[in-house]
Design an enzyme around this catalytic site. Structure first.
Site, PDB file in Angstrom:
ATOM      1  N   CYS A   2      35.556  56.605  44.331  1.00 21.34           N
ATOM      2  CA  CYS A   2      35.995  56.003  43.087  1.00 21.34           C
ATOM      3  C   CYS A   2      35.009  54.924  42.620  1.00 21.34           C
ATOM      4  CB  CYS A   2      37.387  55.393  43.165  1.00 21.34           C
ATOM      5  SG  CYS A   2      38.682  56.589  43.380  1.00 21.34           S
ATOM      6  N   TRP A  76      37.917  59.951  42.982  1.00 21.64           N
ATOM      7  CA  TRP A  76      37.896  60.765  44.194  1.00 21.64           C
ATOM      8  C   TRP A  76      39.369  60.901  44.582  1.00 21.64           C
ATOM      9  CZ3 TRP A  76      38.963  60.123  49.554  1.00 21.64           C
ATOM     10  CH2 TRP A  76      38.366  61.074  50.369  1.00 21.64           C
ATOM     11  N   GLU A 488      28.028  68.302  56.682  1.00 23.81           N
ATOM     12  CA  GLU A 488      28.072  67.678  55.357  1.00 23.81           C
ATOM     13  C   GLU A 488      27.212  68.421  54.341  1.00 23.81           C
ATOM     14  OE1 GLU A 488      28.257  62.986  55.521  1.00 23.81           O
ATOM     15  OE2 GLU A 488      26.656  63.750  56.791  1.00 23.81           O
ATOM     16  N   HIS A 504      32.984  73.501  80.713  1.00 26.12           N
ATOM     17  CA  HIS A 504      34.409  73.157  80.870  1.00 26.12           C
ATOM     18  C   HIS A 504      35.267  73.733  79.747  1.00 26.12           C
ATOM     19  CE1 HIS A 504      33.550  70.613  84.270  1.00 26.12           C
ATOM     20  NE2 HIS A 504      32.584  70.012  83.583  1.00 26.12           N
ATOM     21  N   LYS A 602      30.525  58.365  49.180  1.00 29.13           N
ATOM     22  CA  LYS A 602      29.543  57.554  49.894  1.00 29.13           C
ATOM     23  C   LYS A 602      30.185  56.330  50.522  1.00 29.13           C
ATOM     24  CE  LYS A 602      25.381  56.270  51.059  1.00 29.13           C
ATOM     25  NZ  LYS A 602      24.822  57.034  52.185  1.00 29.13           N
TER      26      LYS A 602
HETATM   27  C1  F6R Z   1      27.734  60.493  56.786  1.00 21.60           C
HETATM   28  C2  F6R Z   1      28.148  59.198  56.281  1.00 21.60           C
HETATM   29  C3  F6R Z   1      29.478  58.689  56.701  1.00 21.60           C
HETATM   30  C4  F6R Z   1      29.440  57.164  56.858  1.00 21.60           C
HETATM   31  C5  F6R Z   1      30.852  56.610  57.119  1.00 21.60           C
HETATM   32  C6  F6R Z   1      30.844  55.124  57.351  1.00 21.60           C
HETATM   33  O1  F6R Z   1      26.503  60.898  56.295  1.00 21.60           O
HETATM   34  O2  F6R Z   1      27.451  58.576  55.527  1.00 21.60           O
HETATM   35  O3  F6R Z   1      29.924  59.292  57.869  1.00 21.60           O
HETATM   36  O4  F6R Z   1      28.593  56.835  57.916  1.00 21.60           O
HETATM   37  O5  F6R Z   1      31.670  56.895  56.007  1.00 21.60           O
HETATM   38  O6  F6R Z   1      30.253  54.464  56.284  1.00 21.60           O
HETATM   39  P1  F6R Z   1      29.608  53.031  56.417  1.00 21.60           P
HETATM   40  O7  F6R Z   1      28.423  53.144  57.326  1.00 21.60           O
HETATM   41  O8  F6R Z   1      29.222  52.676  55.013  1.00 21.60           O
HETATM   42  O9  F6R Z   1      30.661  52.129  56.990  1.00 21.60           O
END
Ligand code: F6R
Length: 607
Positions: A2, A76, A488, A504, A602
């Protein structure tokens, strides 16, 4: 996740809002909308499912005049499916007020029932519509008073920005939990956004709202209450003019960011390591390593969690510090044993991840010492931590993390070496690691030149639907991160395991259509990993080795991706880059939307 963008000034708002939303696309979203108000007290709303480009296409034929205030949103979906009806901005029953919202109103169901009893009818499934109808219900002529009442009733998290048809030069809103910044330029135009980066080039100064702030911009003046501070120029908040949105010659931001990693490493080392004198010197590091911590607990999510898993290996092996790692999504809801001898490290690229932020608050409430490893100065985690180290990766524009991970693991290596020096790490080992770290940026840049070879292997394996990513010890977190990148970017199924765990259970899945990627550098568990390769091969499985150039068993693998052999502590950087490129190229071969993978955001600002 968002994005909010608001404007009030003298120019037509429509293009400003859609361009602003385009700057927030990296956060991840599935629909977008804008609402503007003009001096004749009309509200104009345009919404579109899909990309901001689709919203822009809708606006192309619309000619508006004097719509100089407006709000925009990239949604989102959390409450309700991806439809125009659920898309923000949402309006009050009398269409006087419109609002955009980032976050989740946890008590929206109860509030909706109360409003329905009062006769309110809802057109969407969203918690945000409840907010604007509740505002309408509470409104008695004074916008700020109603906003205050509203924020005492709704349960967070939120960043909210409203417009009022009757006050066409007013933007007002509130922040609790989700980020919001307000900026202004010399022409006295005001902007509100979820991310200061979207304001670069538009404003000369900005302020980051604190939790609990309520703001009102009207007729060129901004009031922030709770604190009733004047909006004054603050050096910390002068916008840098970095050019973050340029692709240069790269087809995708993801590839550009992968290629920046040599320079990122130089940035992480600068000001912390003196390679001439072979010393680590930094005020924050000196402070944290001399506080007598006996244990470490690392808390993070996603890619940052994987960095934490490698951080644990570094801290235990180099500094002899017992270390635990938790995903932040679980930490807050478990039983926390917080004590003063433990250093609580929170790793976050965005510094806004709600799960990590909430976990940090829990640790602070129980008097634990919190330390951030973060990439965004001024982010919520940075502001809340007792101390922090910046990872200096620069802005990660698009969704999947790459250079931030490299910067995080480099920061952990420096931290572990700094602790190690205080806690009996042999000086010869310390010196040999620092000596090798100095060569690392150039080594990564050389490795990037093998991208075409990695693409050939990615092309070959693109038709396969399932993958194992295997590794042990230092290389397990690298396998985990490589597997996440593949998921991803390519939407292929992949699972990461310790190669030792294969026998295992997971081995049952192996056949000719289920390839495995094993990360196997030249260090202690090399032979154990070779046994796992044999186990897979003897069951008809294909194996791609991520291996060092001096590996004498290359012919064991169906295919291999090669890096320059170095130390155990530094080989992981090369392995990371290979797996990033592998996922990137496979996604490109498959025609995926690499910079905006489906369903992802993101900055994950909801729990
Ligand atoms: C994967 C990715 C996510 C972030 C996660 C934590 O490419 O970017 O898995 O690592 O959402 O985000 P931050 O690091 O901003 O706390």
């Amino acid at each position: 996740m968002c994005g909010i963008f608001g404007y009030t000034g003298k120019k037509e708002a429509m293009d400003i809002l859609t361009n602003g939303l385009a700057q927030l696309e990296y956060r991840g979203y599935d629909s977008a909308g804008i609402c503007m108000v003009n001096d004749d007290h009309n509200l104009y709303i345009i919404k579109a499912v899909g990309r901001v480009m689709e919203l822009k296409n809708k606006t192309n034929w619309i000619k508006l005049t004097w719509y100089t205030t407006g709000i925009g949103h990239t949604r989102w979906a959390t409450h309700g499916s991806v439809t125009e009806n659920n898309c923000h901005p949402h309006t009050s029953s009398d269409a006087r007020f419109a609002v955009v919202h980032n976050g989740i109103i946890e008590n929206h169901s109860e509030l909706k029932m109360i409003l329905e009893d009062q006769g309110y009818v809802f057109y969407s499934e969203t918690d945000t519509e409840v907010v604007v109808k509740l505002f309408e219900y509470l409104f008695n002529g004074d916008n700020l008073r109603a906003l205050r009442k509203l924020t005492s009733v709704i349960e967070w998290a939120y960043a909210l920005v409203f417009i009022d048809r009757e006050k066409p030069s007013m933007l007002f809103g509130a922040k609790l939990g989700s980020p919001l910044v307000i900026g202004k330029n010399k022409e006295n135009a005001w902007y509100v956004s979820s991310d200061y980066k979207s304001l670069i080039g538009l404003v000369d100064e900005y302020i980051t709202l604190e939790d609990g702030d309520i703001f009102c911009i009207e007729n060129g003046e901004c009031k922030i209450i709770n604190r009733w501070v004047e909006f004054i120029r603050d050096k910390e908040h002068i916008i840098e003019t970095e050019q973050i949105m340029e692709l240069w010659d790269f087809p995708h931001f993801m590839l550009k960011e992968i290629y920046e990693q040599g320079q990122v490493l130089r940035n992480v080392f600068a000001g912390r390591i003196d390679f001439k004198t072979k010393t680590i010197n930094n005020i924050t590091l000196n402070e944290v390593v001399t506080q007598g911590f006996e244990r470490v607990h690392i808390i993070a999510s996603g890619t940052s969690y994987h960095a934490g898993c490698l951080g644990r290996q570094y801290l235990e092996n180099l500094a002899n510090l017992p270390t635990e790692v938790s995903v932040s999504t679980e930490f807050k809801y478990g039983t926390q044993f917080i004590d003063k001898k433990t250093l609580y490290i929170f790793v976050s690229q965005s510094g806004e991840t709600a799960d990590s932020l909430e976990s940090m608050k829990v640790v602070k409430e129980k008097w634990g010492y919190t330390f951030g490893i973060i990439n965004v100065p001024g982010s919520s985690i940075a502001r809340l931590a007792h101390a922090w180290l910046f990872t200096h990766a620069g802005t990660e524009v698009w969704v999947a993390s790459s250079k931030a991970f490299t910067a995080q693991i480099a920061t952990f290596l420096i931290l572990a070496l700094a602790f190690g020096q205080k806690r009996n790490l042999e000086n010869t080992k310390f010196i040999s690691i620092l000596t090798d770290m100095e060569k690392l940026p150039a080594r990564i840049e050389k490795l990037l030149q093998t991208s075409d070879q990695i693409r050939l292997i990615a092309e070959k394996y693109a038709p396969y639907l399932n993958f194992f990513y295997l590794g042990r010890s230092y290389e397990l977190p690298i396998a985990m991160e490589g597997s996440l990148k593949l998921k991803e970017l390519t939407y292929r199924h992949s699972e990461a395991y310790s190669s030792g765990e294969l026998k295992h259970g997971p081995l049952a899945l192996i056949d000719a259509n289920f390839p495995s990627i094993i990360v196997n550098g030249s260090w202690p568990l090399y032979s154990k990993n070779l046994s796992s390769v044999q186990e897979i091969k003897s069951r008809g499985g294909k194996v791609i080795g991520v291996i060092a150039d001096n590996d004498v068993n290359k012919n064991l693998y169906d295919d291999f991706l090669i890096f320059e052999s170095s130390l155990r502590e530094t080989e992981v950087f090369s392995e990371t880059v290979i797996l990033q490129l592998f996922a990137y190229h496979m996604a490109d071969v498959l025609g995926r939307d690499i910079d905006k993978p489906r369903n992802l955001a993101k900055s994950v600002t909801v729990e």
